[in-house]
Design an enzyme around this catalytic site. Structure first.
Site, PDB file in Angstrom:
ATOM      1  N   ARG A  63       0.812  -1.220   0.000  1.00  0.00           N
ATOM      2  CA  ARG A  63       0.000   0.000   0.000  1.00  0.00           C
ATOM      3  C   ARG A  63       0.840   1.263   0.000  1.00  0.00           C
ATOM      4  O   ARG A  63       0.384   2.311  -0.443  1.00  0.00           O
ATOM      5  CB  ARG A  63      -1.010  -0.042   1.146  1.00  0.00           C
ATOM      6  CG  ARG A  63      -2.111  -1.087   0.899  1.00  0.00           C
ATOM      7  CD  ARG A  63      -3.017  -1.288   2.097  1.00  0.00           C
ATOM      8  NE  ARG A  63      -2.327  -1.802   3.257  1.00  0.00           N
ATOM      9  CZ  ARG A  63      -2.042  -3.087   3.498  1.00  0.00           C
ATOM     10  NH1 ARG A  63      -2.424  -4.007   2.643  1.00  0.00           N
ATOM     11  NH2 ARG A  63      -1.408  -3.445   4.585  1.00  0.00           N
ATOM     12  N   GLU A 100       2.957  -7.133  13.975  1.00  0.00           N
ATOM     13  CA  GLU A 100       1.955  -7.331  15.016  1.00  0.00           C
ATOM     14  C   GLU A 100       1.590  -8.804  15.131  1.00  0.00           C
ATOM     15  O   GLU A 100       1.249  -9.292  16.196  1.00  0.00           O
ATOM     16  CB  GLU A 100       0.706  -6.499  14.669  1.00  0.00           C
ATOM     17  CG  GLU A 100      -0.387  -6.540  15.694  1.00  0.00           C
ATOM     18  CD  GLU A 100      -1.582  -5.684  15.301  1.00  0.00           C
ATOM     19  OE1 GLU A 100      -2.531  -5.660  16.084  1.00  0.00           O
ATOM     20  OE2 GLU A 100      -1.582  -5.084  14.219  1.00  0.00           O
TER      21      GLU A 100
END
Length: 180
Positions: A63, A100
């Site tokens: 992105r 994460e």
């Protein structure tokens, strides 16, 4: 009229438990579907960086490519892709990092940056900061200077922006999401 941060918060799609349970994914594709909002996002970055000395926009897969390409074009500077391991066709330097929800490796071509170039590092969001930190370290390993680490969204509760600042990188985001 809504601020850019308000538009982002209104229009981003929140996807719970993706890519795994317990993760709240902030999906920017809903922003990309709205040309007026996407334009405001790019213009907000141009407003910040248009008068700064920047030689290269380093865009983190995937992105970050979407944001960095029009930004580099409008700034009239080079765009360098920072890719996942094994995606670049020539000699590379790489850096591993924690996410994460796991770990990964990113890389750039070894000739991506020249000594002394001023580099803006761009991605869609900062979560734990691992990807952005690794990208900034690759820029510096190749002799360039990181001007700033920039993203649309900061997830401050995950500590990524703090980790970047603790490593002496300036951070700029258009908005933050708090889970509290």
């Amino acid at each position: 009229m809504n601020s850019c941060a308000d538009l982002i918060k209104e229009q981003v799609r929140n996807v719970p438990d993706w890519p795994e349970p317990g993760v709240m994914f902030r999906d920017i594709t809903t922003i990309l579907q709205r040309p007026d909002t996407f334009r405001k996002v790019i213009n907000a970055f141009l407003e910040r960086y248009g008068n700064q000395e920047i030689d290269v926009v380093a865009c983190i897969e995937a992105r970050g490519f979407i944001l960095g390409a029009p930004l580099a074009h409008q700034l009239g500077v080079s765009m360098i892709p920072v890719r996942k391991e094994g995606k670049l066709p020539w000699r590379t330097v790489s850096r591993s990092y924690d996410l994460e929800y796991g770990s990964a490796v990113i890389e750039v071509h070894e000739d991506s940056f020249s000594e002394g170039q001023r580099v803006l590092v761009v991605d869609d969001l900062i979560a734990t900061g691992g990807t952005m930190l690794a990208a900034c370290q690759l820029v510096e390993e190749l002799g360039a200077t990181v001007v700033e680490a920039a993203s649309i969204i900061d997830l401050p509760e995950l500590g990524g922006s703090a980790k970047l600042r603790d490593n002496n990188y300036a951070v700029y985001t258009l908005c933050d999401f708090s889970d509290s």
